[in-house]
Design an enzyme around this catalytic site. Structure first.
Site, PDB file in Angstrom:
ATOM      1  CE  LYS A   8      -2.862   0.669   3.687  1.00  0.00           C
ATOM      2  NZ  LYS A   8      -2.786   2.314   4.186  1.00  0.00           N
ATOM      3  CB  SER A   9       3.721   2.400   2.032  1.00  0.00           C
ATOM      4  OG  SER A   9       3.394   2.340   3.176  1.00  0.00           O
ATOM      5  NE  ARG A  41       6.448   6.440   0.912  1.00  0.00           N
ATOM      6  CZ  ARG A  41       5.672   6.143   1.742  1.00  0.00           C
ATOM      7  NH1 ARG A  41       4.420   5.657   1.670  1.00  0.00           N
ATOM      8  NH2 ARG A  41       5.893   6.593   3.043  1.00  0.00           N
ATOM      9  CB  SER A 100       5.483  10.359  11.281  1.00  0.00           C
ATOM     10  OG  SER A 100       4.715  10.437  10.315  1.00  0.00           O
ATOM     11  CD  GLN A 130       0.891   8.502   7.073  1.00  0.00           C
ATOM     12  OE1 GLN A 130       0.416   9.312   7.781  1.00  0.00           O
ATOM     13  NE2 GLN A 130       0.243   7.333   7.098  1.00  0.00           N
ATOM     14  CG  ASP A 138       0.932   0.552   9.663  1.00  0.00           C
ATOM     15  OD1 ASP A 138       0.473   1.407  10.354  1.00  0.00           O
ATOM     16  OD2 ASP A 138       1.301   0.452   8.521  1.00  0.00           O
ATOM     17  CE  LYS A 144       0.512   5.118  12.974  1.00  0.00           C
ATOM     18  NZ  LYS A 144       0.956   5.730  11.695  1.00  0.00           N
ATOM     19  NE  ARG A 202      -4.610   0.480  13.680  1.00  0.00           N
ATOM     20  CZ  ARG A 202      -3.897   0.752  12.535  1.00  0.00           C
ATOM     21  NH1 ARG A 202      -2.702   0.911  12.194  1.00  0.00           N
ATOM     22  NH2 ARG A 202      -4.622   0.730  11.181  1.00  0.00           N
ATOM     23  NE  ARG A 249      -2.138  -1.271   8.386  1.00  0.00           N
ATOM     24  CZ  ARG A 249      -1.786  -1.811   7.605  1.00  0.00           C
ATOM     25  NH1 ARG A 249      -1.940  -3.075   7.141  1.00  0.00           N
ATOM     26  NH2 ARG A 249      -1.418  -1.112   6.573  1.00  0.00           N
TER      27      ARG A 249
HETATM   28  C1  S3P Z   1       2.736   5.120   6.285  1.00  0.00           C
HETATM   29  C2  S3P Z   1       3.406   5.494   7.552  1.00  0.00           C
HETATM   30  C3  S3P Z   1       2.871   4.827   8.791  1.00  0.00           C
HETATM   31  C4  S3P Z   1       1.962   3.721   8.711  1.00  0.00           C
HETATM   32  C5  S3P Z   1       1.233   4.262   7.541  1.00  0.00           C
HETATM   33  C6  S3P Z   1       1.591   4.128   6.284  1.00  0.00           C
HETATM   34  C7  S3P Z   1       3.253   5.351   4.880  1.00  0.00           C
HETATM   35  O1  S3P Z   1       2.474   6.247   9.351  1.00  0.00           O
HETATM   36  O2  S3P Z   1       1.304   3.931   9.993  1.00  0.00           O
HETATM   37  O3  S3P Z   1       0.137   3.067   7.642  1.00  0.00           O
HETATM   38  O4  S3P Z   1       2.995   4.954   3.878  1.00  0.00           O
HETATM   39  O5  S3P Z   1       4.061   6.240   4.893  1.00  0.00           O
HETATM   40  P1  S3P Z   1       3.357   7.449  10.072  1.00  0.00           P
HETATM   41  O6  S3P Z   1       4.757   7.469   9.262  1.00  0.00           O
HETATM   42  O7  S3P Z   1       2.437   8.509  10.261  1.00  0.00           O
HETATM   43  O8  S3P Z   1       3.687   6.621  11.377  1.00  0.00           O
END
Ligand code: S3P
Length: 434
Positions: free
Chosen positions: A21-22, A26, A166, A168, A320, A347, A351, A393
């Site tokens: 997914k990540s 991207r 993080s 993200q 996760d 999240k 969680r 999840r």
């Molecule tokens: C993700 C980063 C994580 C993760 C999320 C996906 C990503 O979040 O929990 O499911 O794709 O960069 P954080 O980076 O905010 O912890």
């Protein structure tokens, strides 16, 4: 949708986990930022990545189906079209946090990002702060929650230290740095997943890592033609956990992404004494960025577990999968402690609260702490009913708990699994039949 997961026989056979997914998010975003068609093989077919595909389309980048993936035709780094209505990110936190990085630098255009009820409870001030420091103009409800309004502006280079690890937020700043003026630096307290860094390097961007400090220079255009998305280790983790817990199980996971910044869960399992072997990339904190994503296989079989402690530095590498660590802790000998994981509170659900309440309802001895939980292994789980609170999840962790429980688990809201793993039920059936 309520689904019952009864105590099961052994899981056997081979699992090909769904696409990561990540990495899918991207790839679609970099495709939209590029100036040439980007072919993305094995793009994840799930609700979250559908939101990204549609967002990219709305921003003026055509997306076409291509064999088992998609092709995205971007209009370049400054080429996002203004959108006359809010862009709907659905449940996708990654889209909500990454996309503003790019859009903040689209001068003279305004964008609004909004999503479902869960997204509206998840803070975006963590991206507003660094982007504002770069010269961006953003507004949010109570300065903190979506909808997020972005007025594109000329950006200056960042020199930003993340208060929490993080990926993200780090990725958001890196995308903004691509369209900013000068060389940016981004530091994180401990390493988090580095897919953005790897993909940017593959796209010809001058990005370097020195310890936990990244530096990135702006570019004219991205040079990325092809991304092959590996299997998602976070999705594989559910069946790996089930295979460890259900007596007699033995499964092979094929084609899984083995990037060390994503596989902390499997190292935790190894430490708990699980029978697990495979092609995991060795941890390399601070090492040079590589442009590729390693892919490999894992062999897992059932066995007994001992409790473990998961500390702050390990949290981002297994973030996760921490709900699964809680489930495994119920079956392990001793007390399993997770700390430094306050990020779990923001999240798809809180969680810490939803895992602790959910597992208690199944008979677990588990206590919440401010930044994690403590589980005392009691040799198993009785079973009962678990509410997912719309969190994908939690839904799948509930299913795993059911398979390994005494009486089974009724998961209330199992449809949430479609956010990342629509085929979850079919893949489970396949492993129980084999
Ligand atoms: C993700 C980063 C994580 C993760 C999320 C996906 C990503 O979040 O929990 O499911 O794709 O960069 P954080 O980076 O905010 O912890």
């Amino acid at each position: 949708m309520n689904i019952r997961f009864d105590p099961s026989g052994p899981l056997r056979g081979t699992l090909r986990p769904p696409a990561d997914k990540s990495i899918s998010h991207r790839a679609a975003l970099l495709g939209a930022m590029g100036s040439r068609p980007l072919r993305i093989d094995n793009y994840l077919k799930a609700a979250d990545t559908r939101s990204t595909r549609e967002a990219v389309r709305a921003l003026g980048a055509p997306v076409e189906a291509h064999f088992d993936g998609i092709v995205v035709c971007g209009n370049g780094l400054q080429g996002a079209h203004a959108v006359g209505r809010p862009i709907d990110v659905g449940n996708a936190g990654t889209l909500m946090r990454l996309l503003p990085g790019w859009l903040a630098g689209q001068q003279g255009r305004t964008f609004t990002l909004d999503g479902d009820a869960s997204i509206r409870r998840r803070p975006v001030d963590r991206v507003i702060a660094p982007l504002t420091a770069m010269g961006a103009r953003l507004r949010a409800a109570e300065d903190r929650y979506p909808p997020l309004v972005i007025d594109g502006a000329a950006l200056q280079a960042a020199d930003y230290t993340l208060p929490v690890a993080s990926a993200q937020v780090k990725s958001c700043v890196l995308l903004a740095a691509l369209v900013a003026d000068g060389v940016s630096t981004v530091s994180e307290p401990v390493p988090s997943r580095d897919h953005t860094e790897r993909m940017l390097l593959a796209a010809g961007v001058r990005i370097e890592r020195d310890g936990t400090r990244l530096s990135l220079a702006t570019v004219e255009e991205l040079a990325l033609d092809h991304v092959v998305v590996p299997g998602d280790p976070s999705s594989a983790a559910f069946f790996v956990a089930a295979a460890v817990l259900v007596a007699g199980s033995r499964i092979t996971v094929e084609g899984m992404g083995c990037n060390w910044t994503r596989t902390g869960f499997f190292r935790i399992l190894e430490r708990m004494g699980a029978n697990i072997a495979g092609d995991l990339e060795p941890p390399d904190p601070g090492g040079p960025i590589t442009a590729s994503e390693p892919v490999g296989d894992l062999e897992v079989s059932a066995g007994s577990l001992t409790a473990t402690t998961v500390s702050e530095a390990e949290v981002p590498l297994a973030i996760d999968e921490l709900p699964l660590v809680a489930v495994l802790g119920c079956f392990a000998d001793g007390q399993t402690v997770v700390s430094g994981a306050q990020e779990l509170r923001v999240k798809e659900s809180d969680r810490i609260a939803t895992v602790v309440t959910g597992l208690r309802g199944l008979g677990a001895e588990i206590e919440a702490t401010d930044d994690g939980f403590v589980v005392t292994g009691t040799g198993g789980l009785r079973g009962g009913t678990l509410q997912t609170h719309g969190d994908h999840r939690l839904a799948m962790a509930g299913a795993v708990a059911g398979l390994a429980s005494v009486d089974g688990v009724e998961v209330v809201g199992m449809e949430a699994a479609a956010v990342s793993y629509p085929r979850f039920g079919d893949d489970l059936a396949g492993l129980l039949e084999a």
